[in-house]
Design an enzyme around this catalytic site. Sequence first.
Site, PDB file in Angstrom:
ATOM      1  N   LYS A 114     -16.505 -57.929  38.874  1.00 44.12           N
ATOM      2  CA  LYS A 114     -15.541 -58.979  39.227  1.00 44.12           C
ATOM      3  C   LYS A 114     -15.064 -58.879  40.670  1.00 44.12           C
ATOM      4  CE  LYS A 114     -14.080 -60.600  34.790  1.00 44.12           C
ATOM      5  NZ  LYS A 114     -13.064 -61.026  33.893  1.00 44.12           N
ATOM      6  N   LYS A 198     -23.744 -63.146  32.271  1.00 41.16           N
ATOM      7  CA  LYS A 198     -23.082 -63.556  31.027  1.00 41.16           C
ATOM      8  C   LYS A 198     -22.424 -64.932  31.199  1.00 41.16           C
ATOM      9  CE  LYS A 198     -18.375 -61.827  31.075  1.00 41.16           C
ATOM     10  NZ  LYS A 198     -17.253 -61.578  30.240  1.00 41.16           N
ATOM     11  N   LYS A 201     -16.118 -68.028  32.045  1.00 45.20           N
ATOM     12  CA  LYS A 201     -15.210 -69.133  32.387  1.00 45.20           C
ATOM     13  C   LYS A 201     -15.193 -69.400  33.879  1.00 45.20           C
ATOM     14  CE  LYS A 201     -11.782 -67.375  29.195  1.00 45.20           C
ATOM     15  NZ  LYS A 201     -11.378 -66.006  29.506  1.00 45.20           N
TER      16      LYS A 201
HETATM   17  N1  AQP Z   1     -20.586 -64.276  27.460  1.00 46.44           N
HETATM   18  C1  AQP Z   1     -19.934 -63.648  26.487  1.00 46.44           C
HETATM   19  N2  AQP Z   1     -20.583 -63.251  25.378  1.00 46.44           N
HETATM   20  C2  AQP Z   1     -19.929 -62.621  24.360  1.00 46.44           C
HETATM   21  N3  AQP Z   1     -18.597 -62.373  24.382  1.00 46.44           N
HETATM   22  C3  AQP Z   1     -17.903 -62.744  25.475  1.00 46.44           C
HETATM   23  N4  AQP Z   1     -16.609 -62.645  25.800  1.00 46.44           N
HETATM   24  C4  AQP Z   1     -16.419 -63.189  27.019  1.00 46.44           C
HETATM   25  N5  AQP Z   1     -17.573 -63.665  27.508  1.00 46.44           N
HETATM   26  C5  AQP Z   1     -18.524 -63.405  26.567  1.00 46.44           C
HETATM   27  C6  AQP Z   1     -15.600 -62.029  24.939  1.00 46.44           C
HETATM   28  O1  AQP Z   1     -14.548 -62.974  24.771  1.00 46.44           O
HETATM   29  C7  AQP Z   1     -13.316 -62.277  24.640  1.00 46.44           C
HETATM   30  C8  AQP Z   1     -12.303 -62.883  25.553  1.00 46.44           C
HETATM   31  O2  AQP Z   1     -12.722 -62.704  26.883  1.00 46.44           O
HETATM   32  P1  AQP Z   1     -11.678 -62.875  28.046  1.00 46.44           P
HETATM   33  O3  AQP Z   1     -11.400 -64.279  28.255  1.00 46.44           O
HETATM   34  O4  AQP Z   1     -10.475 -62.090  27.787  1.00 46.44           O
HETATM   35  O5  AQP Z   1     -12.322 -62.218  29.318  1.00 46.44           O
HETATM   36  P2  AQP Z   1     -13.743 -62.139  29.923  1.00 46.44           P
HETATM   37  O6  AQP Z   1     -14.580 -61.192  29.149  1.00 46.44           O
HETATM   38  O7  AQP Z   1     -13.532 -61.788  31.349  1.00 46.44           O
HETATM   39  O8  AQP Z   1     -14.326 -63.599  29.762  1.00 46.44           O
HETATM   40  P3  AQP Z   1     -14.942 -64.533  30.853  1.00 46.44           P
HETATM   41  O9  AQP Z   1     -15.373 -65.779  30.208  1.00 46.44           O
HETATM   42  O10 AQP Z   1     -15.963 -63.816  31.661  1.00 46.44           O
HETATM   43  O11 AQP Z   1     -13.699 -64.891  31.731  1.00 46.44           O
HETATM   44  P4  AQP Z   1     -13.499 -64.853  33.267  1.00 46.44           P
HETATM   45  O12 AQP Z   1     -14.616 -65.643  33.844  1.00 46.44           O
HETATM   46  O13 AQP Z   1     -12.151 -65.489  33.453  1.00 46.44           O
HETATM   47  O14 AQP Z   1     -13.530 -63.431  33.688  1.00 46.44           O
HETATM   48  C9  AQP Z   1     -13.587 -60.802  24.937  1.00 46.44           C
HETATM   49  O15 AQP Z   1     -13.649 -60.084  23.717  1.00 46.44           O
HETATM   50  C10 AQP Z   1     -14.937 -60.828  25.601  1.00 46.44           C
HETATM   51  O16 AQP Z   1     -15.653 -59.645  25.330  1.00 46.44           O
END
Ligand code: AQP
Length: 333
Positions: A114, A198, A201
Amino acid sequence: MRKKIFSGVQPTGNLHLGNYLGAIKNFVELNNEKENECIFCVVDLHAITVKQDPNKLRNNIRETVATFIASGIDPKKSIIFNQSQVKAHSEAAWILSCVARMGWLNRMTQFKEKAGKDKEKASVGLYSYPILMAADILLYEATHVPVGEDQKQHLELCRDIAQKFNNEFGVKDFFILPEPLIQKEFSRIMSLKDGSKKMSKSEVSDLSRINLTDDKDLIINKIKKAKTDAFPIPSSLEELTTRMEAKNLLGIYSSLKNFGLEKTIKQFSGRNFSDFKKDLSQVLVDKIDPISKEIKKLLKESDFLDKILLEGSNKANEIASEKLKKIHEIVGF
Ligand code: AQP
């Protein structure tokens, strides 16, 4: 066995299929098991580790609650609240940051991903994020934490912090070491545009993900445009090893159908992706479109969503402040 479940989702907008298949789907199943005690947190303190627009953040908090409910979490059965409303999280995170070691945090791959190349400019909060996550979990004595595969390392760190605290202060079993609950297959859903990244968001291209608010036409269009390759669907798993985008789409289908990947391969072997994409779109529309409609309906009922958060934070506060009181005694405050 009765499980105490805790998990969180960041209100950073565009909750997507990866969040659903990796985490929220599991939340719903755990919520439906009668004996479980579930707490689902909208982790807004985590969200501000990267810059957020305050008005958008407020809306995203409500949208995350709406997504939980639209996906099938029953707020009467589970506690739903937002992290910033329970002060114990920040305070426990500070105390635990005095237990966690720099060397442990330096190994966290999510920070490296990140923060990117310019990690000097990343916020200190982004770096210490896993300590706050440990505080979230340990305050509620969670036994199990359903997360996507990307959070496994943070959960291991949480266990290390808990164990070090218990050992250092001679309070065996004070913090319970939580177990991760990670889907066995497809615990990481990849971008529709790049099978090595992956689904996320914060990815700029909306075509890289299926949002849980996407409607039928948008879903069909995104799947039509999803990257694949020139070859037909193979007859064995091994042949997918180097075909990341193909494997991801077949995995999404399998996960939505609750099949193993082998069964999907058997069903579609020899067919072209353009053909398979029609079936995949249909399964996605059947699952996501009703959730999307329900989210939009709930977003018009902001008082209802705020009431759920208020009731949830009152309940969470009771549990967390009790644990924090004990932490104070142990550390000598
Ligand atoms: N691509 C993914 N595949 C499987 N699980 C995923 N999770 C996130 N992306 C995937 C799981 O969703 C839960 C919530 O995630 P989060 O929003 O708290 O944070 P994150 O993992 O940082 O998700 P993003 O989408 O990548 O958000 P941004 O872009 O804002 O950083 C967690 O259990 C995560 O494992």
